[in-house]
Design a protein around this motif. Structure first.
Motif, PDB file in Angstrom:
ATOM      1  N   ARG A  54       0.942  -1.308   0.023  1.00 14.07           N
ATOM      2  CA  ARG A  54       0.117  -0.067   0.095  1.00 14.07           C
ATOM      3  C   ARG A  54       0.798   1.290   0.083  1.00 14.07           C
ATOM      4  NH1 ARG A  54      -0.454   2.019   5.348  1.00 14.07           N
ATOM      5  NH2 ARG A  54       0.483   0.737   6.830  1.00 14.07           N
ATOM      6  N   LEU A  55       0.225   2.174  -0.535  1.00 16.49           N
ATOM      7  CA  LEU A  55       1.129   3.680  -0.509  1.00 16.49           C
ATOM      8  C   LEU A  55       1.262   4.065   0.932  1.00 16.49           C
ATOM      9  CD1 LEU A  55      -0.610   5.658  -3.326  1.00 16.49           C
ATOM     10  CD2 LEU A  55       1.812   4.607  -3.084  1.00 16.49           C
ATOM     11  N   SER A  56       2.281   4.641   1.212  1.00 18.88           N
ATOM     12  CA  SER A  56       2.796   5.251   2.302  1.00 18.88           C
ATOM     13  C   SER A  56       1.907   6.637   2.712  1.00 18.88           C
ATOM     14  CB  SER A  56       4.312   5.644   2.302  1.00 18.88           C
ATOM     15  OG  SER A  56       4.649   6.619   1.709  1.00 18.88           O
ATOM     16  N   ASP A  57       2.212   7.039   3.868  1.00 17.24           N
ATOM     17  CA  ASP A  57       1.519   8.517   4.271  1.00 17.24           C
ATOM     18  C   ASP A  57       2.148   9.369   3.400  1.00 17.24           C
ATOM     19  OD1 ASP A  57      -0.404   7.651   6.086  1.00 17.24           O
ATOM     20  OD2 ASP A  57       1.094   7.563   7.574  1.00 17.24           O
ATOM     21  N   TRP A  58       1.586  10.562   3.190  1.00 19.98           N
ATOM     22  CA  TRP A  58       2.099  11.779   2.534  1.00 19.98           C
ATOM     23  C   TRP A  58       3.567  12.161   3.251  1.00 19.98           C
ATOM     24  CZ3 TRP A  58       1.605  12.709  -2.329  1.00 19.98           C
ATOM     25  CH2 TRP A  58       0.517  12.531  -3.180  1.00 19.98           C
TER      26      TRP A  58
END
Length: 411
Positions: A16-20
């Motif tokens: 999944r994508l990391s936090d910004w």
């Protein structure tokens, strides 16, 4: 009957994508930077996701830019490729205007290692950006004490990780909203309306019908202290509220329960909401409605006295600042002929001088940046320190100084 086996993984699955991650870049003295095409100003290296990066700003644009447009390019300075989603954001300094944001939303860009040539076929490069971010002339209105603040937002895949486990969010807010208007559990009651409406040049109208609202004292005590002081839990007789339209009072109650007022309602009823929120001590709603009013009001030399006098009467510091910015940018001869300065409260002349100084670039090096800070910046600083944000510029500055910040506060 068939049996379904567990899936077999070949290679490392994409996570999944990391936090910004947000890296603010401060380009000081932006107005004085060279505007020759192809001449850029490069930031020092900064680290993110185990890579080193630089951001290069071209105030006059790159060779492929439209005339007058600013270019921004993000470069991977590490000898290793990486895939990230990124965007550039420049926020309006006082929150009353639109933010500028550029980036391929949802697109993962591949940055090749430093020193490796790009591949146009696969669209991979060591540096990726935009040649036409925004007009330079527009960005001059987004400076904070002469500084252009560019936020670089980045996030990347977390390879080999499973998707995050589902965890329900805190239900408190939704549960509060579900109890909004619940007559059975309510412990206070209000009767709203019934006042005689009159205005200059208009005949008096008959009393409007009243509307009964049931509420709970607890959220009022926390969010509308002046309204909570008007009633007690368990009162048999309703508390009478005059000079407020029932639909406005409903907005106020809904806000106290954690609800958000629809933007269209906020725009159409901004002044009524400001009046009621100020009356019942709902400071955050008052400021939200004020910001909405600032965003929609059209100032002219014919109405400036009326609006700035209204702003002063309701202690609307952001609206007063907006009016003073308008006056400081107006044609001085035309303003002198059309504006009755005798009708403007004399203490607002200090606000006008601050607006003029800010416009002319004064006061940036005297060690007392509080005196030229925008109202939104002062409110943000006061809020961080747990101070009241409902006050004039002078009140905010005095409170911050008394809190120990003194005159050396930086924007």
């Amino acid at each position: 009957m068939s049996t379904r086996l567990e899936p077999t993984q070949i290679g490392a699955p994409t996570g999944r994508l990391s936090d910004w991650a947000i890296a603010p870049m401060h380009f000081n003295g932006f107005a004085g930077l060279p505007t020759t095409k192809g001449v850029g100003v490069e930031s020092p290296e900064f680290s993110c996701f185990g890579h080193r990066w630089t951001l290069e700003l071209f105030p006059g644009g790159e060779e492929g830019s439209i005339d007058g447009r600013v270019a921004l390019w993000l470069s991977n300075e590490t000898a290793k490729a990486i895939e990230v989603e990124f965007k550039f954001i420049i926020k309006h300094p006082n929150g009353s205007g639109p933010d500028f944001s550029r980036g391929d939303d949802g697109k993962i860009s591949k940055f090749t290692p430093k020193g490796i040539n790009g591949d146009a076929v696969r669209d991979v490069w060591p540096a990726i950006g935009t040649n036409n971010f925004a007009r330079r002339s527009t960005l001059l209105g987004y400076l904070v004490d002469g500084t252009l603040i560019v936020e670089v937002h980045m996030r990347t895949n977390k390879p080999g990780q499973q998707s995050a486990p589902f965890v329900p969010e805190n239900p408190t807010l939704q549960n509060m909203l579900k109890d909004f208007g619940n007559e059975e559990s309510a412990d206070v009651k209000f009767e709203v309306g019934g006042t005689v409406e009159s205005a200059k040049g208009r005949r008096k109208r008959a009393k409007s019908p009243t509307t009964t609202f049931h509420a709970h004292h607890y959220p009022l005590r926390l969010n509308a202290p002046a309204l909570a002081d008007m009633c007690k839990p368990g009162d048999v007789s309703p508390t009478t509220i005059s000079n407020v339209r029932p639909e406005i009072f409903k907005h106020l109650l809904y806000y106290c329960y954690g609800g958000k007022i629809d933007k269209d309602d906020l725009q159409s009823d901004a002044k009524d909401i400001i009046e009621a929120a100020d009356r019942f001590g709902i400071v955050s709603l008052k400021l939200e409605a004020e910001a909405c009013y600032v965003d929609t009001v059209e100032l002219t030399l014919d109405n400036i006295v009326e609006i700035v006098t209204y702003a002063d009467s309701k202690n609307l510091a952001l609206l007063k600042e907006h009016c003073m910015d308008f006056l400081s940018s107006a044609n001085k001869i035309e303003a002198a002929e059309k504006v009755s300065f005798d009708d403007i409260p004399s203490h607002l002349m200090k606000d006008l001088m601050v607006a003029l100084a800010r416009r002319e670039g004064e006061g940036s090096g005297n060690g007392d940046t509080l005196s030229t800070m925008r109202v939104s910046q002062l409110r943000h600083l006061a809020h961080e320190k747990g101070l009241s944000v409902d006050g004039s510029r002078e009140m905010l500055i005095d409170a911050i100084k008394e809190n120990g910040e003194g005159g050396e506060t930086e924007a």
